[in-house]
Design a protein around this motif. Structure first.
Motif, PDB file in Angstrom:
ATOM      1  N   PRO A 371       9.746 -10.737   8.113  1.00  0.00           N
ATOM      2  CA  PRO A 371       9.081 -10.133   7.093  1.00  0.00           C
ATOM      3  C   PRO A 371       7.932  -9.016   7.277  1.00  0.00           C
ATOM      4  O   PRO A 371       7.221  -9.213   8.219  1.00  0.00           O
ATOM      5  CB  PRO A 371       8.533 -11.351   6.063  1.00  0.00           C
ATOM      6  CG  PRO A 371       9.268 -12.379   6.722  1.00  0.00           C
ATOM      7  CD  PRO A 371       9.341 -12.354   8.078  1.00  0.00           C
ATOM      8  N   PRO A 372       7.892  -8.003   6.416  1.00  0.00           N
ATOM      9  CA  PRO A 372       6.792  -7.023   6.650  1.00  0.00           C
ATOM     10  C   PRO A 372       5.552  -7.743   6.536  1.00  0.00           C
ATOM     11  O   PRO A 372       5.367  -8.546   5.511  1.00  0.00           O
ATOM     12  CB  PRO A 372       6.957  -5.986   5.501  1.00  0.00           C
ATOM     13  CG  PRO A 372       7.959  -6.706   4.875  1.00  0.00           C
ATOM     14  CD  PRO A 372       8.880  -7.930   5.296  1.00  0.00           C
ATOM     15  N   THR A 373       4.490  -7.077   7.198  1.00  0.00           N
ATOM     16  CA  THR A 373       2.969  -7.927   6.950  1.00  0.00           C
ATOM     17  C   THR A 373       2.290  -6.903   5.978  1.00  0.00           C
ATOM     18  O   THR A 373       2.824  -5.956   5.563  1.00  0.00           O
ATOM     19  CB  THR A 373       2.357  -7.707   8.293  1.00  0.00           C
ATOM     20  OG1 THR A 373       2.327  -6.415   8.705  1.00  0.00           O
ATOM     21  CG2 THR A 373       2.864  -8.807   9.364  1.00  0.00           C
ATOM     22  N   ILE A 374       1.260  -7.578   5.378  1.00  0.00           N
ATOM     23  CA  ILE A 374       0.459  -6.656   4.379  1.00  0.00           C
ATOM     24  C   ILE A 374       0.079  -5.320   4.899  1.00  0.00           C
ATOM     25  O   ILE A 374       0.227  -4.316   4.557  1.00  0.00           O
ATOM     26  CB  ILE A 374      -0.609  -7.457   3.827  1.00  0.00           C
ATOM     27  CG1 ILE A 374      -0.022  -8.702   2.978  1.00  0.00           C
ATOM     28  CG2 ILE A 374      -1.647  -6.708   3.046  1.00  0.00           C
ATOM     29  CD1 ILE A 374      -1.274  -9.448   2.336  1.00  0.00           C
ATOM     30  N   TYR A 381       4.550   4.708   3.731  1.00  0.00           N
ATOM     31  CA  TYR A 381       5.432   5.189   2.816  1.00  0.00           C
ATOM     32  C   TYR A 381       5.294   5.204   1.405  1.00  0.00           C
ATOM     33  O   TYR A 381       5.917   5.135   0.436  1.00  0.00           O
ATOM     34  CB  TYR A 381       6.617   4.654   2.986  1.00  0.00           C
ATOM     35  CG  TYR A 381       7.159   4.885   4.615  1.00  0.00           C
ATOM     36  CD1 TYR A 381       7.358   5.994   5.165  1.00  0.00           C
ATOM     37  CD2 TYR A 381       7.208   3.565   5.065  1.00  0.00           C
ATOM     38  CE1 TYR A 381       7.806   6.155   6.644  1.00  0.00           C
ATOM     39  CE2 TYR A 381       7.564   3.696   6.540  1.00  0.00           C
ATOM     40  CZ  TYR A 381       7.801   4.992   7.397  1.00  0.00           C
ATOM     41  OH  TYR A 381       8.201   5.213   8.646  1.00  0.00           O
ATOM     42  N   VAL A 382       3.685   5.039   0.951  1.00  0.00           N
ATOM     43  CA  VAL A 382       3.466   4.967  -0.480  1.00  0.00           C
ATOM     44  C   VAL A 382       2.840   6.035  -0.624  1.00  0.00           C
ATOM     45  O   VAL A 382       2.860   6.661  -1.843  1.00  0.00           O
ATOM     46  CB  VAL A 382       2.480   3.811  -0.723  1.00  0.00           C
ATOM     47  CG1 VAL A 382       1.895   3.485  -2.007  1.00  0.00           C
ATOM     48  CG2 VAL A 382       3.331   2.355  -0.229  1.00  0.00           C
ATOM     49  N   PHE A 383       1.774   6.581   0.104  1.00  0.00           N
ATOM     50  CA  PHE A 383       0.895   7.614  -0.196  1.00  0.00           C
ATOM     51  C   PHE A 383       0.977   8.900   0.602  1.00  0.00           C
ATOM     52  O   PHE A 383       0.987   8.630   1.895  1.00  0.00           O
ATOM     53  CB  PHE A 383      -0.636   7.195  -0.282  1.00  0.00           C
ATOM     54  CG  PHE A 383      -1.773   8.177  -0.682  1.00  0.00           C
ATOM     55  CD1 PHE A 383      -1.970   8.487  -1.973  1.00  0.00           C
ATOM     56  CD2 PHE A 383      -2.301   8.651   0.461  1.00  0.00           C
ATOM     57  CE1 PHE A 383      -2.889   9.243  -2.442  1.00  0.00           C
ATOM     58  CE2 PHE A 383      -3.329   9.800   0.002  1.00  0.00           C
ATOM     59  CZ  PHE A 383      -3.587   9.959  -1.258  1.00  0.00           C
ATOM     60  N   PRO A 396      -6.997   6.626   0.404  1.00  0.00           N
ATOM     61  CA  PRO A 396      -8.298   5.981   0.460  1.00  0.00           C
ATOM     62  C   PRO A 396      -8.644   4.673  -0.074  1.00  0.00           C
ATOM     63  O   PRO A 396      -9.539   3.989   0.412  1.00  0.00           O
ATOM     64  CB  PRO A 396      -9.204   7.281  -0.098  1.00  0.00           C
ATOM     65  CG  PRO A 396      -8.180   7.730  -1.197  1.00  0.00           C
ATOM     66  CD  PRO A 396      -6.821   7.496  -0.594  1.00  0.00           C
ATOM     67  N   HIS A 397      -8.031   4.293  -1.142  1.00  0.00           N
ATOM     68  CA  HIS A 397      -8.401   2.934  -1.662  1.00  0.00           C
ATOM     69  C   HIS A 397      -7.018   2.308  -2.209  1.00  0.00           C
ATOM     70  O   HIS A 397      -5.980   2.807  -2.983  1.00  0.00           O
ATOM     71  CB  HIS A 397      -9.595   3.303  -2.789  1.00  0.00           C
ATOM     72  CG  HIS A 397      -9.544   1.753  -3.522  1.00  0.00           C
ATOM     73  ND1 HIS A 397      -9.560   1.922  -4.983  1.00  0.00           N
ATOM     74  CD2 HIS A 397      -9.966   0.579  -3.177  1.00  0.00           C
ATOM     75  CE1 HIS A 397      -9.919   0.647  -5.494  1.00  0.00           C
ATOM     76  NE2 HIS A 397     -10.225  -0.065  -4.003  1.00  0.00           N
ATOM     77  N   ILE A 398      -6.790   1.035  -1.892  1.00  0.00           N
ATOM     78  CA  ILE A 398      -5.916   0.211  -2.512  1.00  0.00           C
ATOM     79  C   ILE A 398      -6.589  -0.842  -3.312  1.00  0.00           C
ATOM     80  O   ILE A 398      -7.010  -1.787  -2.578  1.00  0.00           O
ATOM     81  CB  ILE A 398      -4.766  -0.152  -1.657  1.00  0.00           C
ATOM     82  CG1 ILE A 398      -4.208   1.144  -0.734  1.00  0.00           C
ATOM     83  CG2 ILE A 398      -3.754  -1.018  -2.360  1.00  0.00           C
ATOM     84  CD1 ILE A 398      -3.170   0.558   0.352  1.00  0.00           C
ATOM     85  N   LYS A 405     -10.429  -8.306  -2.360  1.00  0.00           N
ATOM     86  CA  LYS A 405      -9.629  -8.278  -1.151  1.00  0.00           C
ATOM     87  C   LYS A 405      -8.863  -6.769  -1.177  1.00  0.00           C
ATOM     88  O   LYS A 405      -8.191  -6.528  -0.249  1.00  0.00           O
ATOM     89  CB  LYS A 405      -8.471  -9.347  -1.270  1.00  0.00           C
ATOM     90  CG  LYS A 405      -8.920 -10.475  -1.064  1.00  0.00           C
ATOM     91  CD  LYS A 405      -7.771 -11.569  -1.230  1.00  0.00           C
ATOM     92  CE  LYS A 405      -8.029 -13.135  -0.983  1.00  0.00           C
ATOM     93  NZ  LYS A 405      -6.987 -13.810  -1.101  1.00  0.00           N
ATOM     94  N   SER A 406      -9.583  -5.645  -1.987  1.00  0.00           N
ATOM     95  CA  SER A 406      -9.008  -4.409  -1.845  1.00  0.00           C
ATOM     96  C   SER A 406      -9.390  -3.709  -0.714  1.00  0.00           C
ATOM     97  O   SER A 406     -10.259  -4.342  -0.032  1.00  0.00           O
ATOM     98  CB  SER A 406      -9.759  -3.559  -3.138  1.00  0.00           C
ATOM     99  OG  SER A 406      -9.506  -4.101  -4.479  1.00  0.00           O
TER     100      SER A 406
END
Length: 409
Positions: A371-374, A381-383, A396-398, A405-406
């Protein structure tokens, strides 16, 4: 020599009677012309109906041995892959939604055979086999269904969200009918980017009969017609919107006429030769700047709507068995190969055995992934801050559900 007659067009909105079906299945092949030892012209008479058209697809199609064998191998791979999906779902190796395509293989195979790689294709959530035809592999499809990183969308999409930009496949859509306005956008892009004086690349949006009366489809058809976009509205009519028959959910079930003034073609979706020739005609018409077209594929699904649907509460097993025995798209191609002299029964059995082995090997390959890891997979492919040039850019920030845990980058 005798070649196989094109399967009778399933035009009625109900399953044919056993007598009529038996008559068709036992019939011998119609006229054909032998072009060479490896080329045959097959009869497609009765495979098409048209609406608001002065022309129509040809009543014959010329096929080589290599072409027909290639179509058979792809269709048989699709069938084995979907049967594998069924087994893996029941073994709980696949979770969530899962909509199978077995019975409808001739539709995706015929469209793909008529299209160029540059043509745009988007479809519904019943998309495993389209993903396979459009540049995928059994390993990439099953890997996605297993939720592994080597899946076609890296384990993030699952059963309903395949994608392959290289092959202009823009995926399955999880919302009923939502793919059609997106397909309209693809058609607009193809129109915008077309070279003056040359045929345009076309866009096709496939959807089921259950979605055919949605407002977003009417709005898309209106815009496509106003701007003469190279758009194909393709209804895969498998006769049931989830568990509701077309006679109960649609007051107008001649779907190829639903565009009103927009031309339409209904074709035998269980005959890959008819689909290939029909879509060649549609692609040429639409690509020449004549505006959109409606296409209705008369087909049938063997499984229920999804894996949670046994498929026998709103239809009986006899209906399914009758369709399998008289109109199965794979059996049609096998019979065609044999009676055209392209292959004998043993060669076909050997091909099927080889494909079963290949599918099993690719399933093992898919299972060997993880499975994909965090990090990094979850955030890839999100930002993008530069128009998509850097596809793996991290924001820059999630913010995580637990703020502590951000992530900051």
């Amino acid at each position: 020599m005798i070649a196989t007659k094109a399967a009778s067009l399933f035009l009625r909105r109900s399953i044919p009677t056993a007598t009529a079906a038996a008559s068709r299945s036992s019939g011998r092949v119609g006229a054909f012309r032998m072009m060479s030892s490896d080329t045959v012209t097959f009869d497609l008479t009765g495979s098409f109906e048209t609406h608001n058209l002065d022309t129509a697809p040809n009543d014959t199609i010329e096929m080589t041995k290599e072409e027909l064998l290639e179509h058979f191998e792809l269709m048989y791979t699709m069938r084995r892959m979907e049967i594998t999906c069924d087994n893996e779902y029941k073994a709980r190796n696949i979770r969530g939604f899962c909509h199978l395509y077995d019975g409808q293989e001739a539709v995706a195979t015929g469209i793909n055979a008529a299209f160029d790689k540059e043509d745009s294709w988007i479809t519904s959530y019943r998309c495993h086999c389209t993903a396979l035809a459009r540049g995928g592999s059994v390993a990439s499809v099953l890997g996605e269904l297993f939720g592994n990183v080597d899946g076609q969308t890296q384990g993030k999409g699952g059963s309903m969200h395949f994608y392959n930009k290289e092959h202009n496949f823009f995926g399955g859509q999880g919302i009923v009918g939502a793919q059609v306005p997106v397909g309209l956008g693809l058609a607009f892009a193809n129109h915008y980017n077309a070279t003056p004086g040359k045929p345009m690349q076309v866009a096709i949006a496939c959807y089921g009969d259950g979605a055919a009366n949605q407002g977003q489809i009417w709005e898309s058809a209106n815009m496509a017609s106003l701007w003469k976009l190279p758009m194909i509205f393709c209804i895969e009519n498998n006769h049931y919107g989830m568990g509701t028959s077309i006679d109960r959910h649609s007051s107008h079930s001649d779907y190829y006429k639903m565009g009103n003034h927009i031309p339409g073609v209904r074709m035998d979706g269980m005959n890959v030769l008819a689909v290939k020739e029909g879509m060649r005609f549609v692609k040429d018409y639409v690509g020449q700047g004549n505006g959109p077209m409606y296409v209705e594929m008369m087909t049938y699904r063997y499984h229920g709507h999804s894996m949670s649907d046994p498929g026998t509460t709103y239809r009986n097993r006899e209906e399914i068995a009758l369709t399998r025995s008289t109109r199965d798209p794979l059996e049609f191609v096998k019979k065609t190969l044999i009676e055209a002299g392209f292959a004998d029964a043993q060669q076909i059995k050997d091909t099927e055995k080889r494909i079963r082995k290949e599918v099993a090997e690719q399933v093992k390959q898919a299972k060997s992934s993880s499975p994909p890891t965090i990090e990094p997979h979850l955030f890839q492919y999100v930002f993008s801050s530069d128009g998509g040039k850097e596809q793996n850019e991290f924001p820059p920030h999630i913010r995580m559900p637990d703020f502590a845990k951000s992530k900051w980058y």
